[in-house]
Design a protein around this motif. Structure first.
Motif, PDB file in Angstrom:
ATOM      1  N   THR A  75       0.870  -1.266  -0.253  1.00 32.91           N
ATOM      2  CA  THR A  75      -0.086  -0.060   0.110  1.00 32.91           C
ATOM      3  C   THR A  75       0.841   1.377   0.151  1.00 32.91           C
ATOM      4  O   THR A  75       0.579   2.125  -0.648  1.00 32.91           O
ATOM      5  CB  THR A  75      -1.020   0.052   1.139  1.00 32.91           C
ATOM      6  OG1 THR A  75      -1.663  -1.054   0.939  1.00 32.91           O
ATOM      7  CG2 THR A  75      -1.624   1.162   1.372  1.00 32.91           C
ATOM      8  N   THR A  76       1.838   1.462   0.711  1.00 32.96           N
ATOM      9  CA  THR A  76       2.774   2.294   0.558  1.00 32.96           C
ATOM     10  C   THR A  76       3.234   2.830  -0.663  1.00 32.96           C
ATOM     11  O   THR A  76       3.540   3.798  -1.056  1.00 32.96           O
ATOM     12  CB  THR A  76       3.940   2.429   1.692  1.00 32.96           C
ATOM     13  OG1 THR A  76       3.384   1.967   3.150  1.00 32.96           O
ATOM     14  CG2 THR A  76       5.059   3.461   1.738  1.00 32.96           C
ATOM     15  N   ARG A  86       0.530   4.259  -2.555  1.00 33.65           N
ATOM     16  CA  ARG A  86       0.487   5.825  -1.871  1.00 33.65           C
ATOM     17  C   ARG A  86       1.570   6.702  -2.405  1.00 33.65           C
ATOM     18  O   ARG A  86       1.461   7.582  -2.754  1.00 33.65           O
ATOM     19  CB  ARG A  86       0.389   5.603  -0.496  1.00 33.65           C
ATOM     20  CG  ARG A  86      -0.897   5.064   0.364  1.00 33.65           C
ATOM     21  CD  ARG A  86      -0.890   5.490   1.459  1.00 33.65           C
ATOM     22  NE  ARG A  86      -0.912   6.768   2.070  1.00 33.65           N
ATOM     23  CZ  ARG A  86      -1.961   7.504   1.904  1.00 33.65           C
ATOM     24  NH1 ARG A  86      -3.013   6.758   1.511  1.00 33.65           N
ATOM     25  NH2 ARG A  86      -1.932   8.581   2.195  1.00 33.65           N
ATOM     26  N   PRO A 119      -8.502   2.657  -4.018  1.00 36.49           N
ATOM     27  CA  PRO A 119      -7.762   2.281  -2.674  1.00 36.49           C
ATOM     28  C   PRO A 119      -8.561   1.149  -1.864  1.00 36.49           C
ATOM     29  O   PRO A 119      -9.767   1.034  -2.175  1.00 36.49           O
ATOM     30  CB  PRO A 119      -7.985   3.686  -2.114  1.00 36.49           C
ATOM     31  CG  PRO A 119      -9.246   4.160  -2.697  1.00 36.49           C
ATOM     32  CD  PRO A 119      -9.394   3.856  -4.082  1.00 36.49           C
ATOM     33  N   LEU A 132       0.413  10.341  -2.687  1.00 35.92           N
ATOM     34  CA  LEU A 132      -0.387  10.407  -1.231  1.00 35.92           C
ATOM     35  C   LEU A 132       0.465  10.313  -0.187  1.00 35.92           C
ATOM     36  O   LEU A 132       0.257  11.176   0.836  1.00 35.92           O
ATOM     37  CB  LEU A 132      -1.522   9.499  -1.483  1.00 35.92           C
ATOM     38  CG  LEU A 132      -2.543   9.379  -2.443  1.00 35.92           C
ATOM     39  CD1 LEU A 132      -3.267   8.145  -2.470  1.00 35.92           C
ATOM     40  CD2 LEU A 132      -3.476  10.629  -2.368  1.00 35.92           C
ATOM     41  N   THR A 133       1.749   9.663  -0.248  1.00 31.95           N
ATOM     42  CA  THR A 133       2.758   9.577   0.691  1.00 31.95           C
ATOM     43  C   THR A 133       3.955   9.835  -0.102  1.00 31.95           C
ATOM     44  O   THR A 133       4.426   8.739  -0.458  1.00 31.95           O
ATOM     45  CB  THR A 133       2.839   8.302   1.539  1.00 31.95           C
ATOM     46  OG1 THR A 133       1.449   8.167   2.187  1.00 31.95           O
ATOM     47  CG2 THR A 133       3.830   8.412   2.730  1.00 31.95           C
TER      48      THR A 133
END
Ligand code: ATP
Length: 247
Positions: free
Chosen positions: A62-63, A66, A103, A71-72
């Motif tokens: 997920t990271t 992102r 997501p 998003l990150t």
């Protein structure tokens, strides 16, 4: 085992990388505050390919997504979409370039109808209401219901439909079938197979190997925030499953 250095352009029909590469992520490092989550993720997706991003819980899938979407934002590394450096772009600009994200947690507007939810994300292209409703007939049946009244699985279909309405050149699905009733999961996998047949470039995170492996062209496995293995689904033998996926 296929080491990470192995060439990943493995499909017999694939053209050379420089012609078809759509997404290239290399050496990605991402932090949450002082805590480093990604230590060097490499992955690529070619046009028309469906690539599985795999790994046990907490390994960085997920990271990675992102960071791809801003998003990150990543601290270091390369994120190129269609040869354009997008690593420092804000999230809304990345999405506009043709990346569609579904997501974890299926977001939609609960008070709008199903059809209004779909119309809200529409952008010009081959995907429109009729095509999304053909892919998910349940969304057509529930077109005028408010999204809040949908089951979790139907909301997930709506989330995928909303992403498709943006006409993404690359679709990214993060755990799209997680926690859903079997009958709905089945319908979503039918849709995913249809997307594959239609040549939709897709990066997909999912833990259901029995459904995932037959449909994807390649697999990329993360371990502790690093790309640990990549290869064909047929190369994902028991040793690799034991070692990296714990199955
Ligand atoms: P899962 O399959 O459980 O969704 P994942 O492979 O997607 O896992 P990530 O959610 O990317 O893994 O997590 C990677 C690492 O980053 C983990 O160590 C996790 O604890 C940490 N992490 C994730 N989100 C945050 C956050 N918001 N703040 C701090 N650390 C985080």
């Amino acid at each position: 085992m296929a080491p990470v250095t192995k060439s990943v352009r493995t499909r017999a029909s694939a053209k050379p990388t420089w012609e078809t590469e759509m997404l290239r992520i290399a050496g990605l490092e991402t932090f949450y505050g002082p805590s480093q989550a990604l230590f060097g993720v490499d992955l690529d997706v070619a046009a028309g390919e469906m690539v599985a991003l795999m790994g046990r819980n907490g390994m960085g899938k997920t990271t990675t997504i992102r960071s791809l979407f801003g998003l990150t934002p990543a601290a270091r590394g390369t994120v190129e979409f269609e040869s354009r450096d997008v690593r420092r772009l804000p999230a809304y600009r990345i999405a506009r370039l043709g990346l569609g994200l579904v997501p974890e947690g299926r977001r939609c507007f609960p008070n709008l109808s199903v059809r209004e939810n779909l119309q809200a994300t529409a952008r010009a292209g081959e995907w429109g209401l009729a095509r999304v409703e053909r892919l998910f007939p349940r969304l057509a049946e529930r077109a005028t219901q408010s999204a809040r009244t949908l089951s979790g699985g139907e909301q997930q279909m709506l989330a995928i439909g909303r992403a498709l309405m943006t006409n993404p050149r690359l679709l990214v699905l993060d755990e799209a079938t997680e926690g859903l009733a079997p009958v709905i999961r089945k319908e979503i996998w039918v849709a995913i197979r249809t997307l594959k047949e239609q040549g939709q470039s897709t990066l997909i995170v999912d833990k259901t190997l029995s459904e995932l492996l037959p449909v994807v062209d390649r697999c990329i496995i993360l371990e502790k925030g690093l790309t640990a293995w990549r290869g064909l689904p047929s190369e994902l033998d028991d040793t690799i499953r034991d070692r990296y996926l714990g199955v």
